[in-house]
Design an enzyme around this catalytic site. Structure first.
Site, PDB file in Angstrom:
ATOM      1  N   LEU A 189       0.836  -1.194   0.000  1.00 47.25           N
ATOM      2  CA  LEU A 189       0.000   0.000   0.000  1.00 47.25           C
ATOM      3  C   LEU A 189       0.876   1.251   0.000  1.00 47.25           C
ATOM      4  CD1 LEU A 189      -2.505  -1.460   2.580  1.00 47.25           C
ATOM      5  CD2 LEU A 189      -3.007  -1.016   0.169  1.00 47.25           C
ATOM      6  N   PRO A 190       0.348   2.395  -0.465  1.00 47.06           N
ATOM      7  CA  PRO A 190       1.230   3.513  -0.824  1.00 47.06           C
ATOM      8  C   PRO A 190       1.756   4.373   0.310  1.00 47.06           C
ATOM      9  CG  PRO A 190      -1.044   4.048  -1.350  1.00 47.06           C
ATOM     10  CD  PRO A 190      -1.030   2.615  -0.928  1.00 47.06           C
ATOM     11  N   THR A 240       6.886   0.958   0.700  1.00 42.87           N
ATOM     12  CA  THR A 240       7.894   1.878   1.212  1.00 42.87           C
ATOM     13  C   THR A 240       7.180   2.969   1.998  1.00 42.87           C
ATOM     14  OG1 THR A 240       9.291   1.443  -0.714  1.00 42.87           O
ATOM     15  CG2 THR A 240       9.822   3.376   0.591  1.00 42.87           C
ATOM     16  N   LYS A 259      16.084   0.158   2.266  1.00 39.79           N
ATOM     17  CA  LYS A 259      15.275   0.602   1.128  1.00 39.79           C
ATOM     18  C   LYS A 259      15.462   2.101   0.878  1.00 39.79           C
ATOM     19  CE  LYS A 259      11.803   0.718  -1.880  1.00 39.79           C
ATOM     20  NZ  LYS A 259      11.863   0.121  -3.206  1.00 39.79           N
TER      21      LYS A 259
END
Length: 291
Positions: free
Chosen positions: A68-69, A98, A176
């Site tokens: 999910l964003p 992320t 990340k």
């Protein structure tokens, strides 16, 4: 099929959709759910089971992939909409979006407090749309590997080329941000170099022919150079999400040691606000041409 963990993929965007497709190809029983309708039609046709809700998709799963964003959406779907509450005991929640280090740690702690029998794994990926489609991503995993790996590792193996277990929860999200800071600056450097080459009378093919095979040739550059040459900004990684990742990296690091990233983020913010937010990150070249 009975020997494979049952998987739910929550979020079928640029990354989640190919995750689900590759899991189906690998013979997994896959449940899917997306906030907006219509993105699962081909997956359902290929054998995926559509959840009536996010919780419904998750309730039968041994492993749930959350892609999910934003932190807010992730918290809303996983907690408020009942995904974690629906999970079986000792199921794995692989949070692969992320969302930044602070949000990752906050949500993982909340999960541990409220749902101790769910195994939370922090597992963003290195790669974008094409590697996701080709299952050549690298999974940056962190959390209780010993407790989770027998269920989640076969899933990671189906969607990527490898997994790096990096330590306690949060390590995957930290790495990340490091990787995406490099990507953002590489994209900006590629863009400016391509524009300079064009201004001096060369094509991007000319530029790549000089770099190819040498120590300066980053494979990531070649398809991005082609997009810049052809004004093809179909989205592999949207500019708005590249900007989000740059800002997350700046929040996590020391701005005084990241002056270039800070300046790139300002440019990408202007480019995004100019109407390019949904276009590929290579579209920053279009913004710069107009300056």
């Amino acid at each position: 099929m009975s020997n494979k963990p049952e998987v739910a993929v929550i979020g079928l965007g640029t990354m989640g959709h190919p995750f689900a497709a590759n899991l189906l190809k690998a013979g997994f029983n896959v449940h899917v759910w997306n906030r907006s309708p219509g993105k699962d039609e081909d997956l359902v046709a290929a054998g995926a089971k559509r959840g009536a809700s996010a919780a419904d998709a998750a309730r039968h799963a041994d492993v749930v992939i959350s892609m999910l964003p934003t932190p807010r959406v992730t918290e809303q779907v996983l907690f408020d909409e009942g995904v974690l509450a629906a999970l079986k005991e000792e199921s794995v929640l692989a949070q692969m979006g992320t969302i930044g280090v602070d949000a990752t740690l906050k949500l993982a702690k909340r999960s541990e407090d409220e749902f101790p029998n769910v195994i939370w794994i922090d597992a963003p990926v290195s790669g974008s749309k094409k590697p996701a489609e080709d299952a050549t991503l690298l999974v940056l995993a962190s959390g209780d590997e010993k407790r989770a790996s027998n269920k989640v590792q076969p899933v990671f193996d189906a969607i990527g080329k490898g997994t790096r277990w990096l330590g306690d929860i949060g390590a995957g999200s930290r790495m990340k941000l490091v990787v995406n800071a490099w990507l953002v600056m590489l994209m900006q450097g590629t863009t400016e170099t391509a524009l300079l080459a064009q201004e001096l009378g060369f094509t991007t093919d000319d530029l790549w022919s000089v770099l190819d095979g040498g120590p300066l040739a980053a494979p990531y550059m070649k398809p991005k150079l082609a997009k810049i040459e052809n004004n093809d900004f179909s989205t592999e990684m949207a500019l708005e999400w590249g900007l989000k990742d740059a800002l997350l990296a700046l929040d996590a690091g020391k701005k005084d040691t990241l002056p270039t990233l800070n300046e790139v983020a300002k440019v990408w913010k202007e480019a995004s606000d100019s109407g390019l937010a949904k276009e590929d990150i290579s579209s920053v070249s279009e913004f710069l041409r107009k300056q």
